[in-house]
Design an enzyme around this catalytic site. Structure first.
Site, PDB file in Angstrom:
ATOM      1  N   LEU A  87       0.827  -1.191  -0.114  1.00 32.15           N
ATOM      2  CA  LEU A  87       0.143  -0.031   0.175  1.00 32.15           C
ATOM      3  C   LEU A  87       0.944   1.235  -0.106  1.00 32.15           C
ATOM      4  CD1 LEU A  87      -2.572  -1.098   2.824  1.00 32.15           C
ATOM      5  CD2 LEU A  87      -2.876  -1.128   0.156  1.00 32.15           C
ATOM      6  N   ASP A  88       0.503   2.266  -0.553  1.00 36.02           N
ATOM      7  CA  ASP A  88       1.246   3.740  -0.599  1.00 36.02           C
ATOM      8  C   ASP A  88       1.451   3.934   0.792  1.00 36.02           C
ATOM      9  OD1 ASP A  88       1.242   3.703  -3.190  1.00 36.02           O
ATOM     10  OD2 ASP A  88      -0.413   5.347  -3.447  1.00 36.02           O
ATOM     11  N   MET A  89       2.398   4.602   1.147  1.00 35.62           N
ATOM     12  CA  MET A  89       2.762   5.185   2.427  1.00 35.62           C
ATOM     13  C   MET A  89       1.592   5.957   3.222  1.00 35.62           C
ATOM     14  SD  MET A  89       6.031   7.450   3.812  1.00 35.62           S
ATOM     15  CE  MET A  89       6.077   7.836   5.448  1.00 35.62           C
ATOM     16  N   THR A 149      -1.669   5.612   2.649  1.00 38.14           N
ATOM     17  CA  THR A 149      -3.005   4.730   2.561  1.00 38.14           C
ATOM     18  C   THR A 149      -2.831   3.791   3.785  1.00 38.14           C
ATOM     19  OG1 THR A 149      -2.816   4.923   0.084  1.00 38.14           O
ATOM     20  CG2 THR A 149      -4.299   3.081   1.096  1.00 38.14           C
ATOM     21  N   HIS A 185      -0.291   4.449  -7.289  1.00 39.43           N
ATOM     22  CA  HIS A 185      -1.049   5.991  -7.238  1.00 39.43           C
ATOM     23  C   HIS A 185      -2.483   5.666  -8.029  1.00 39.43           C
ATOM     24  CE1 HIS A 185       2.488   8.536  -5.793  1.00 39.43           C
ATOM     25  NE2 HIS A 185       2.199   7.505  -4.867  1.00 39.43           N
TER      26      HIS A 185
END
Length: 566
Positions: free
Chosen positions: A413-415, A417, A511
């Site tokens: 997961l994105d940092m 999120t 993203h």
């Protein structure tokens, strides 16, 4: 009044509004991740008012219907400064050219003006344009085009006739063999057989000679046409090589003309600034952004930099996400090396990206067995170690399960999120789960809060994505080089100009949900708190709340859910 004072009075802008109640920042803005200081916001608002009301020049920002000219949005920057008289004001700049020009009243000039009529750039540009015109004339020359077509036709004809002749020779050879075998089978006399064999040999030699002569004449004819074609081709190749060399030399000369001051009074050229970077040389248009222009001008005229901000003015481009009047950090590809030099000697805010936001934050495990674990990753928590920060889901799991084998992390997961992440405790389990992701049998649902109202109730977004090479990790919509990216969505609720929404990513690009939400061809509503594609808030309101997959051991389909806390 000397030249420096004249230039200062032209570009130093006193605030219209009162600034007495706004305290000065202790340090200068870190330009790659910041929240604008109130002084920078006030300067931006005054500049935006000027953009809305000025009549000196015309530029199509895409904000007015039916305006002529190509729509080109633009980054503008403000630099709050203190002059030698201890007065607080600001400087303004635009990136690149504005209305086709480098110079406009109110704005600081470029570090180097390549558009000066008598300058070397214009002269060399005229030479390059002349070369381009000659190349174009040659490539479209009727005689050249006719010769190329004639060469193509004759080559095709020659190849077809050669193949046909070779097939006939092959058939004749087969027929001669049959004659020999028949003669032997019928038992003709030795003398008659020798005569027959001699005739067949002569016929074979004759056909071989004629084929060789046909090929020789054909190739000579094609070579004669080729030489006429080469008169044009060689000239075109020569001109293209000359253009390349002149263009490279001109670029190098430009790099050396762009020299930037820093707070210590030191000067460095673009070439020197970029020579030790990964790319080794400056990218196109380096030095034309607003931030370097502003700082260079301030240093030239003894103006003390206090804080700065950059904002987008105009319609959003088709590829990258830029919202009208929104603030954005300086780009990394072109500006980071330049500003790294220019900020030397200034007290600058700490780089927040070097601070571990997960320090002291607990990572909750919501399920585990002997084979897998499910964790609920908080927002602003790395999935895997970064360049400067090691603390991450991976590091926490490695410490928690010291005997585990394999990569542990099945997906990321994105940092920014939050939400569910799947952990594999050994290499075989990891491979099995990864296979499910590759085959897209794993189902995931995200919940997001959008900063705006979505008109439809549900749909699917299909916008291919690629990384912005000049501003990583920002992503661009790109139909030419982007990877396919698809997202299904459905509105959950709407309230107070916010939309709560469910996302089902069909693909898993970097993203993806953030870009698909914010882009004008997607939902045109950025996720609330998105500091890359929208406006910063307390956090990015995006949460991976539900996941479904087949357990690699029990083979049962299992689901896990942790509701979003927003």
């Amino acid at each position: 009044m000397n030249h420096s004072q004249n230039a200062e009075s032209a570009c130093f802008i006193p605030f219209k509004g009162a600034t007495d109640t706004l305290p000065l920042p202790e340090r200068f803005t870190f330009p790659f991740y910041y929240e604008p200081h109130p002084l920078a916001i006030l300067a931006s608002e005054e500049l935006q008012e000027h953009l809305e009301n000025q009549t000196e020049w015309e530029h199509n920002f895409g904000l007015e219907a039916n305006q002529e000219g190509l729509v080109i949005g633009k980054m503008f920057g403000v630099l709050v400064v203190r002059n030698p008289q201890n007065e607080i004001g600001y400087l303004a700049a635009f990136s690149g050219k504005l209305a086709g020009e480098n110079h406009h009243s109110l704005f600081v000039p470029p570090v180097f003006d390549m558009l000066t009529e008598e300058g070397f750039f214009k002269k060399e540009e005229a030479v390059l344009n002349q070369i381009n015109a000659e190349i174009e004339a040659l490539e479209n020359n009727p005689e050249f085009l006719s010769l190329e077509e004639f060469l193509k036709t004759e080559t095709t004809k020659f190849d077809a006739e050669s193949d046909d002749y070779k097939k006939r020779i092959k058939a004749s050879k087969k027929e001669r063999k049959a004659q020999r075998e028949k003669a032997v089978a019928e038992g003709i006399s030795t003398s008659d057989l020798e005569i027959l064999l001699e005739e067949l040999r002569k016929e074979s030699l004759k056909q071989a000679y004629f084929l060789k002569d046909f090929i020789r004449q054909g190739e000579a004819r094609l070579e004669e046409i080729q030489q006429k074609v080469n008169v044009f081709r060689n000239r075109i190749t020569f001109l293209k090589e000359e253009r390349k060399n002149k263009s490279n030399a001109l670029q190098q000369q430009l790099f050396e003309q762009y020299s930037f001051l820093n707070a210590k009074g030191e000067t460095k050229s673009l070439f020197d600034i970029f020579k030790n970077t990964v790319q080794g040389k400056p990218p196109a248009a380096a030095g034309e952004c607003a931030a370097p222009k502003l700082l260079h001008y301030a240093y030239q005229h003894q103006l003390e930099p206090i804080c700065m901000a950059e904002f987008w003015w105009g319609q959003s481009p088709k590829s990258e996400i830029r919202k009208h009047k929104h603030f954005y950090p300086a780009c990394r590809g072109k500006c980071e090396p330049i500003l790294g030099h220019m900020l030397e000697g200034l007290k600058v805010d700490d780089n927040p990206m070097l601070v571990n936001p997960a320090d002291g934050v607990t990572l909750e495990t919501i399920y585990e067995d002997d084979y897998i674990a499910i964790v609920n990753k908080p927002a602003e928590f790395l999935s895997v170690p970064g360049i400067t920060i090691q603390d991450s889901v991976y590091e926490r799991m490695r410490l928690k399960y010291p005997n585990a084998t394999g990569p542990l992390i099945v997906h990321r997961l994105d940092m920014s999120t939050s939400g569910l992440m799947l952990i594999a405790k050994d290499k075989g389990i990891h491979k099995s789960l990864q296979s499910q992701f590759i085959k897209r049998t794993v189902k995931k649902r995200y919940t997001a809060l959008l900063n705006g109202l979505v008109s439809a109730n549900e749909g699917e977004i299909d916008l291919p994505l690629r990384v912005d090479l000049e501003d990583r990790p920002r992503q661009l919509v790109c139909y030419e080089y982007g990877k396919p990216a698809k997202t299904k969505w459905k509105v959950v609720s709407q309230n107070d100009n916010k939309t709560k929404i469910h996302f089902w990513p069909i693909t898993g690009r970097t993203h993806q949900l953030r870009v698909h939400a914010s882009h004008s061809l997607g939902l045109n509503c950025p996720i609330f708190g998105d500091d890359l594609y929208g406006t910063k808030a307390d956090r990015l309101h995006l949460h991976a709340e539900w996941i479904e997959f087949r357990h690699p051991i029990t083979r049962e389909v299992v689901t896990f859910e942790v509701a979003a806390e927003f």
